[in-house]
Structures are given as structure tokens and as C-alpha cells.
Write a protein that holds these residues in place. Structure first.
Motif, PDB file in Angstrom:
ATOM      1  N   ARG A  86       0.830  -1.216   0.000  1.00 54.25           N
ATOM      2  CA  ARG A  86       0.000   0.000   0.000  1.00 54.25           C
ATOM      3  C   ARG A  86       0.862   1.262   0.000  1.00 54.25           C
ATOM      4  NH1 ARG A  86      -3.387   1.015   4.998  1.00 54.25           N
ATOM      5  NH2 ARG A  86      -3.209   3.227   4.870  1.00 54.25           N
ATOM      6  N   GLN A  87       1.903   1.276   0.830  1.00 55.95           N
ATOM      7  CA  GLN A  87       2.774   2.449   0.862  1.00 55.95           C
ATOM      8  C   GLN A  87       3.586   2.574  -0.422  1.00 55.95           C
ATOM      9  OE1 GLN A  87       5.093   2.351   4.455  1.00 55.95           O
ATOM     10  NE2 GLN A  87       3.348   2.938   5.733  1.00 55.95           N
ATOM     11  N   ALA A  88       3.996   1.450  -1.001  1.00 57.86           N
ATOM     12  CA  ALA A  88       4.744   1.500  -2.262  1.00 57.86           C
ATOM     13  C   ALA A  88       3.884   2.088  -3.377  1.00 57.86           C
ATOM     14  CB  ALA A  88       5.222   0.104  -2.641  1.00 57.86           C
ATOM     15  N   VAL A  89       2.616   1.669  -3.448  1.00 55.77           N
ATOM     16  CA  VAL A  89       1.703   2.214  -4.461  1.00 55.77           C
ATOM     17  C   VAL A  89       1.426   3.689  -4.186  1.00 55.77           C
ATOM     18  CG1 VAL A  89      -0.660   2.074  -5.363  1.00 55.77           C
ATOM     19  CG2 VAL A  89       0.664  -0.013  -5.008  1.00 55.77           C
ATOM     20  N   LEU A  90       1.303   4.059  -2.907  1.00 55.40           N
ATOM     21  CA  LEU A  90       1.072   5.456  -2.539  1.00 55.40           C
ATOM     22  C   LEU A  90       2.238   6.332  -2.993  1.00 55.40           C
ATOM     23  CD1 LEU A  90      -0.790   7.416  -0.961  1.00 55.40           C
ATOM     24  CD2 LEU A  90       0.640   6.946   1.039  1.00 55.40           C
ATOM     25  N   VAL A  91       3.457   5.856  -2.809  1.00 55.92           N
ATOM     26  CA  VAL A  91       4.634   6.610  -3.255  1.00 55.92           C
ATOM     27  C   VAL A  91       4.621   6.744  -4.779  1.00 55.92           C
ATOM     28  CG1 VAL A  91       7.149   6.496  -3.470  1.00 55.92           C
ATOM     29  CG2 VAL A  91       6.077   6.065  -1.263  1.00 55.92           C
ATOM     30  N   LEU A  92       4.285   5.660  -5.472  1.00 48.58           N
ATOM     31  CA  LEU A  92       4.258   5.687  -6.934  1.00 48.58           C
ATOM     32  C   LEU A  92       3.148   6.593  -7.467  1.00 48.58           C
ATOM     33  CD1 LEU A  92       6.050   4.379  -9.025  1.00 48.58           C
ATOM     34  CD2 LEU A  92       4.392   2.557  -9.252  1.00 48.58           C
ATOM     35  N   CYS A  93       2.113   6.817  -6.670  1.00 46.73           N
ATOM     36  CA  CYS A  93       1.012   7.698  -7.092  1.00 46.73           C
ATOM     37  C   CYS A  93       1.438   9.162  -7.190  1.00 46.73           C
ATOM     38  CB  CYS A  93      -0.169   7.569  -6.134  1.00 46.73           C
ATOM     39  SG  CYS A  93      -1.104   6.053  -6.378  1.00 46.73           S
ATOM     40  N   ASN A  94       2.632   9.492  -6.717  1.00 46.29           N
ATOM     41  CA  ASN A  94       3.127  10.865  -6.843  1.00 46.29           C
ATOM     42  C   ASN A  94       3.533  11.204  -8.265  1.00 46.29           C
ATOM     43  OD1 ASN A  94       3.381  12.326  -4.129  1.00 46.29           O
ATOM     44  ND2 ASN A  94       4.011  10.233  -3.677  1.00 46.29           N
ATOM     45  N   VAL A  95       3.778  10.181  -9.085  1.00 46.75           N
ATOM     46  CA  VAL A  95       4.234  10.418 -10.465  1.00 46.75           C
ATOM     47  C   VAL A  95       3.213  11.226 -11.275  1.00 46.75           C
ATOM     48  CG1 VAL A  95       4.839   9.280 -12.637  1.00 46.75           C
ATOM     49  CG2 VAL A  95       5.835   8.488 -10.502  1.00 46.75           C
ATOM     50  N   PRO A  96       1.906  10.878 -11.249  1.00 45.73           N
ATOM     51  CA  PRO A  96       0.961  11.699 -12.026  1.00 45.73           C
ATOM     52  C   PRO A  96       0.895  13.152 -11.566  1.00 45.73           C
ATOM     53  CG  PRO A  96      -0.054   9.612 -11.412  1.00 45.73           C
ATOM     54  CD  PRO A  96       1.253   9.692 -10.694  1.00 45.73           C
ATOM     55  N   THR A 131      11.358  11.832  -3.112  1.00 45.16           N
ATOM     56  CA  THR A 131      10.789  12.675  -2.060  1.00 45.16           C
ATOM     57  C   THR A 131       9.698  11.937  -1.299  1.00 45.16           C
ATOM     58  OG1 THR A 131      11.265  14.646  -3.362  1.00 45.16           O
ATOM     59  CG2 THR A 131       9.625  14.875  -1.623  1.00 45.16           C
ATOM     60  N   ALA A 132       8.791  11.310  -2.020  1.00 41.39           N
ATOM     61  CA  ALA A 132       7.689  10.598  -1.364  1.00 41.39           C
ATOM     62  C   ALA A 132       8.206   9.412  -0.557  1.00 41.39           C
ATOM     63  CB  ALA A 132       6.681  10.130  -2.407  1.00 41.39           C
ATOM     64  N   MET A 133       9.204   8.701  -1.090  1.00 42.71           N
ATOM     65  CA  MET A 133       9.746   7.542  -0.366  1.00 42.71           C
ATOM     66  C   MET A 133      10.424   7.976   0.929  1.00 42.71           C
ATOM     67  SD  MET A 133      12.574   4.741  -1.528  1.00 42.71           S
ATOM     68  CE  MET A 133      13.910   5.889  -1.329  1.00 42.71           C
ATOM     69  N   LEU A 134      11.258   9.017   0.857  1.00 42.22           N
ATOM     70  CA  LEU A 134      11.942   9.475   2.060  1.00 42.22           C
ATOM     71  C   LEU A 134      10.957  10.019   3.085  1.00 42.22           C
ATOM     72  CD1 LEU A 134      15.111  11.145   0.519  1.00 42.22           C
ATOM     73  CD2 LEU A 134      14.943   8.947   1.689  1.00 42.22           C
ATOM     74  N   MET A 135       9.921  10.706   2.607  1.00 42.20           N
ATOM     75  CA  MET A 135       8.898  11.219   3.524  1.00 42.20           C
ATOM     76  C   MET A 135       8.145  10.066   4.180  1.00 42.20           C
ATOM     77  SD  MET A 135       7.572  13.787   4.919  1.00 42.20           S
ATOM     78  CE  MET A 135       7.667  15.292   4.033  1.00 42.20           C
ATOM     79  N   THR A 136       7.835   9.033   3.423  1.00 41.45           N
ATOM     80  CA  THR A 136       7.123   7.877   3.978  1.00 41.45           C
ATOM     81  C   THR A 136       7.977   7.170   5.025  1.00 41.45           C
ATOM     82  OG1 THR A 136       5.939   7.589   1.898  1.00 41.45           O
ATOM     83  CG2 THR A 136       5.969   5.713   3.389  1.00 41.45           C
ATOM     84  N   ILE A 137       9.256   6.980   4.721  1.00 40.56           N
ATOM     85  CA  ILE A 137      10.155   6.354   5.682  1.00 40.56           C
ATOM     86  C   ILE A 137      10.235   7.186   6.958  1.00 40.56           C
ATOM     87  CG2 ILE A 137      12.588   5.780   6.133  1.00 40.56           C
ATOM     88  CD1 ILE A 137      12.775   4.970   3.162  1.00 40.56           C
TER      89      ILE A 137
END
Length: 194
Positions: A86-96, A131-137
Motif C-alpha cells: 500500500r505504501q509502495a503504491v502510494l509513493v508511486l502515485c506521486n508520479v501523475p 521525495t515521497a519515499m523518504l517522507m514515507t520512511i
């Protein structure tokens, strides 16, 4: 200029044109439509488009194949990094969302989608994912600290406490991420004007 040649045992007429200050794909599409409406070709004749347009079409086709594979690999790496689909997909959703900003950037600058712009989009997507990955971590670490401090009970962790941890975590990561993105952005400006 027009040149008549022979290739593969057939006659060929080459017409060259330089396109400056216009979108190459738009120019070719417009020329194709005009040729189709004003110059119907007899049987056995054909028109093919080459040069920079052909190179751009070939590069776009490669990007069309490579991009889904790259996104799949990125999703897999995000899953292994975060340990959560879920978090991996959430991070990938930043691309659009990054793409929307990139499109507005092209519109504001008056530039067209070209190979250098596509390279810029790839870099933009990388920055958005990073950015999204580091913020999630970072927020995951903050959540773990919050659970250690308040316990795992939903009664002790109120919505206000949760919001405060999210806001504090976001504020602490904002300055380093702005610096990283700014350095990348300034490094890509020469490519934009290439």
C-alpha cells in the motif's frame, strides 16, 4: 530542396525541410493532413517521413516500452524498501502529480514535448518518487516513536497527536528536500534549453 534518387530498385524523391520554433510532431501531422487532402497519391506511390521526426518517433517508441518496465521495477524496489504494498503504491502515485507540474512547466515556457523534455520528465519522476519515499520512511519512523511514547492504544493516540506528528515530520523534511530538488532542477536547466 528536392532530390531524385534510387533505393531498393525504386525511384525516390527526397524533400528536405527545416522546422524551427515549432513542434516537430505537430508540423509533420499538419503536413500529412495537407498532403492527404490536397495531393492524393496514385497506386504504387508512398510518402515516408524521416530525419529528426523518425528519430523522435523511434525514441518515443522505446520510452513507451521502457517506462512500464521501469515503473514495475520501481514498484518492486519500493515494496522491498518500505515492506508494504500500500505504501509502495502510494509513493508511486506521486508520479501523475509530478507530471501535471511538468506539463504546466512546458506550457508556461512555451516548449514542446521533445526528447530533452522527456529526459526532464524522467528526472522529475525520480525526484517525486525519492521525495515521497523518504517522507514515507520518515513518517513511519515518527509513527514508531509515537507508538513507543503513547502506546499502541487508539484511545491514547488522538487525532490531534497524529496530525502533530505528521506536520512536524513534514516540516523537518521540507528544507532538505527543497535543497535536493533545487540542485537537481538547476542541473537540468541546460538540458531544457538544449
Amino acid at each position: 530542396p528536392v532530390r531524385i534518387d534510387r533505393e531498393n530498385a525504386s525511384r525516390m524523391s527526397v524533400v528536405r525541410s527545416n522546422v524551427r520554433g515549432r513542434d516537430l510532431v505537430g508540423f509533420v501531422d499538419e503536413a500529412k493532413a495537407k498532403l492527404a487532402s490536397e495531393l492524393p497519391l496514385p497506386a504504387g506511390y508512398r510518402v515516408s517521413w524521416g530525419g529528426q521526426f523518425e528519430n523522435q518517433q523511434r525514441a518515443a517508441k522505446r520510452l513507451g516500452l521502457v517506462t512500464p518496465v521501469a515503473l514495475g521495477l520501481i514498484l518492486l524496489m519500493l515494496y522491498f524498501t518500505l515492506g508494504n504494498v500500500r505504501q509502495a503504491v502510494l509513493v508511486l502515485c506521486n508520479v501523475p502529480f509530478a507530471m501535471v507540474g511538468g506539463v504546466f512547466g512546458l506550457l508556461i515556457s512555451g516548449e514542446y514535448l521533445s526528447v530533452p523534455a522527456a529526459v526532464g520528465f524522467i528526472a522529475l519522476f525520480g525526484m517525486a518518487i525519492e521525495t515521497a519515499m523518504l517522507m514515507t520512511i520518515y513518517l513511519n519512523e515518527s509513527m514508531n516513536k509515537m507508538v513507543e511514547k503513547y502506546g499502541n492504544s487508539s484511545q491514547t493516540i488522538t487525532e490531534d497527536i497524529l496530525k502533530q506528528y505528521i506536520v512536524d515530520g513534514s516540516a523537518k523534511r521540507l528544507r532538505p528536500k527543497l535543497m535536493t530538488v533545487s540542485v537537481s532542477l538547476f542541473g537540468l536547466i541546460p538540458i531544457l534549453w538544449a
